[in-house]
Design a protein around this motif. Structure first.
Motif, short mmCIF file in Angstrom:
data_model
loop_
_atom_site.label_atom_id
_atom_site.label_comp_id
_atom_site.label_asym_id
_atom_site.label_seq_id
_atom_site.Cartn_x
_atom_site.Cartn_y
_atom_site.Cartn_z
N HIS A 1 0.84 -1.19 0.00
CA HIS A 1 0.00 0.00 0.00
C HIS A 1 0.88 1.24 0.00
CE1 HIS A 1 -3.46 2.52 0.71
NE2 HIS A 1 -2.78 3.13 1.65
N CYS A 2 0.51 2.20 -0.82
CA CYS A 2 1.26 3.45 -0.87
C CYS A 2 0.49 4.52 -0.08
CB CYS A 2 1.45 3.88 -2.31
SG CYS A 2 2.27 5.49 -2.46
N GLY A 3 1.13 5.07 0.93
CA GLY A 3 0.49 6.09 1.74
C GLY A 3 0.46 7.45 1.04
N HIS A 4 1.15 7.56 -0.06
CA HIS A 4 1.23 8.83 -0.77
C HIS A 4 0.09 9.00 -1.77
CE1 HIS A 4 3.18 11.80 -3.57
NE2 HIS A 4 3.39 12.38 -2.41
N CYS A 5 -0.15 7.97 -2.59
CA CYS A 5 -1.22 8.07 -3.59
C CYS A 5 -2.41 7.17 -3.23
CB CYS A 5 -0.70 7.74 -4.99
SG CYS A 5 -0.19 6.03 -5.21
N ASN A 6 -2.29 6.43 -2.12
CA ASN A 6 -3.39 5.59 -1.63
C ASN A 6 -3.77 4.43 -2.55
OD1 ASN A 6 -4.33 5.77 0.93
ND2 ASN A 6 -5.74 7.46 0.53
N TYR B 1 9.98 1.66 -4.49
CA TYR B 1 9.05 2.75 -4.72
C TYR B 1 7.76 2.29 -5.36
CZ TYR B 1 10.81 2.61 -9.54
OH TYR B 1 11.15 2.20 -10.79
N CYS B 2 6.75 3.13 -5.19
CA CYS B 2 5.44 2.91 -5.77
C CYS B 2 5.51 3.20 -7.28
CB CYS B 2 4.46 3.86 -5.08
SG CYS B 2 2.90 4.05 -5.92
N PRO B 3 5.04 2.27 -8.12
CA PRO B 3 5.15 2.47 -9.57
C PRO B 3 4.18 3.54 -10.10
CG PRO B 3 3.95 0.46 -9.12
CD PRO B 3 4.42 0.98 -7.79
N ILE B 4 3.21 3.91 -9.28
CA ILE B 4 2.20 4.87 -9.74
C ILE B 4 2.66 6.32 -9.53
CG2 ILE B 4 -0.18 5.67 -9.43
CD1 ILE B 4 -0.74 2.63 -8.55
N CYS B 5 3.08 6.62 -8.31
CA CYS B 5 3.46 8.01 -8.04
C CYS B 5 4.97 8.18 -7.82
CB CYS B 5 2.69 8.55 -6.83
SG CYS B 5 3.17 7.76 -5.28
N LYS B 6 5.70 7.07 -7.85
CA LYS B 6 7.16 7.07 -7.68
C LYS B 6 7.60 7.45 -6.27
CE LYS B 6 7.60 6.41 -12.20
NZ LYS B 6 7.34 5.05 -12.64
#
Ligand SMILES: [Zn+2]
Length: 82
Positions: free
Chosen positions: A22-27, A58-63
């Motif tokens: 889970h990415c806390g940045h882009c949810n 890193y998250c592939p969506i928002c980096k």
């Protein structure tokens, strides 16, 4: 003698993990990436000597991501290959 030294060269290796994080940045929930970034010093614009290696995840969506240790990187890599 005249030397041109540089330090701007980077080579990247990237792998996608099999586990969902889970990415806390882009949810978003997605398969995060891990990367190995090797910084190389250069002579006459030819990359020569690796002087620094960084490991990141890193998250592939928002980096959005953070640095990880070499041990963590290798463990995650092993895990994603199984
Ligand atoms: Zn994200």
């Amino acid at each position: 003698m005249f030397f041109i030294l540089g330090a701007g060269h980077k080579s990247n290796e990237e792998y996608q993990l099999e586990t969902i994080s889970h990415c806390g940045h882009c949810n978003n929930d997605s398969k995060w990436m891990i990367g190995k970034v090797t910084h190389k010093a250069s002579l006459f614009f030819v990359p020569l000597v690796p002087y620094k290696t960084e490991f990141i995840t890193y998250c592939p969506i928002c980096k959005n991501g953070h640095m990880i240790s070499k041990g963590d990187f290798e463990w995650k890599l092993l895990e994603s290959n199984n």
